[in-house]
Design an enzyme around this catalytic site. Sequence first.
Site: not given
Ligand code: S3P
Length: 468
Positions: A141, A338, A369
């Site tokens: 990632r 998500d 995804r």
């Molecule tokens: C999260 C932010 C989101 C989400 C992840 C949890 C967080 O990611 O997809 O499961 O706790 O700040 P992104 O900031 O990459 O959108």
Amino acid sequence: MTDHTAPTSSSSPGPGAAPRPATAHVGTALSGTARVPGDKSISHRALMLGALAVGTTRAEGLLEGEDVLATAAALRRMGVGITRDDNGVWLIEGVGVGGLHAPDDVLDLGNSGTAARLLCGLLAGHDFTAILTGDDSLRARPMGRVVAPLTEMGVQTASRDGGRMPLSITGTTDLLPIEYVLPVPSAQVKSAVLLAGLHAPGRTSVVEALATRDHTERMLAHMGAELEITDTVDGRRITITGQPELTPVEIQVPADPSSAAFPAVAAAIVPGSDIYLPAVGMNPARIGLFDTLVEMGADISRDNPRDAGGEPVADLHIRAGSLTGVIVPASRAPSMIDEYPVLAAAAACAAGTTVFEGVGELRVKESDRLAAVEAGLAACGVAVWTEEDRMVIQGCGGPPPGGGDIAANLDHRIAMSFMVLGLAAENPVTIDDVRTVETSFPGFIETMCGLGADISSDQTNDHTDGAP
Ligand code: S3P
């Protein structure tokens, strides 16, 4: 007092570890009440901000999934005392802003992007070097999105090509406050900059064109940090004044709306279902899925709305109904980022076409995804295609054929979404490996079977034939 020093289950699949397949079968209606585990985002933040307070923070209802346990283990390695008492309350002995110690080993964050990215923000204000790594999914990632603003603030990093982990990060006690306009709507990047800003002298700002989850801001304000939030022509601007003394607080972690999404969609699509999910987080930046399901015709009520330690919660009551496809606008994506995989299961059962717009970010989650949902739905006989950052799903107007073999690709939400689809499909749906479900929803299969779902898993041999 139980000292949880490391992740306790073996769900993070190491090399050579045996996969755990599971098969979801169509069965009877779902009924009853299910307690969904604590919010993952809030749990990470409770540990990290508790670690920076002066004194003991108490967190009730913390998610005890592998992702959060990885954060706890990393913080312990940097000198933070973290224990869990016999009543399940977590106690975090804060070391103060800037008070972490250099870790004596690599910090392994397993499957957790939130742990990795937020910790980078936390490490930015410390003048030692830490090395971060994770499982095969996390190491694939992008980390460049947090490295870019932190570099502007004076942090030094080294990583594999494309900003992939392992990543070494050397912070500084002389951070430069910046103003950063988020190039992608990401709460993780916003939080990393705010956590670095907490350590910088002066005011650090982040501007987001689309509002993302604001748990970091809420918790920082709750702990006494000076935050200013304004709406500007460019979006929401959050400014933090650095180097405060954070006050320890009591945190009640609500049930995770992103985990509640799975039983909620299952109840919406399995005919005759009627379930309750108590005390689910209803933060406006998290509930796009429930708004979308209601738009599709789902019967969902939000009972007893109330406040739990600065976060809104409600009891959800979901009854099955007939769903119709909708267009989900790009502007809603941050509030349900998500939840698209499980919404895809609902869209497969709906009458008509559902379109997800502006969902390119789904390509860089625990797996790609968009690719996983497209392959999985196609394997279950559902017409689906992607066009750049859009996905189009042709609903079956009832049970989809099912019968597919799904590759979960180390992605908990892909695994759970296709188990949900299998509960409403004509033929069983098999997922190749469900171990990563433990990262966010420990006991998912047991919880679903408790509501009457029929999910069998090879390892536990817990085929229940729908008996609660
Ligand atoms: C999260 C932010 C989101 C989400 C992840 C949890 C967080 O990611 O997809 O499961 O706790 O700040 P992104 O900031 O990459 O959108």
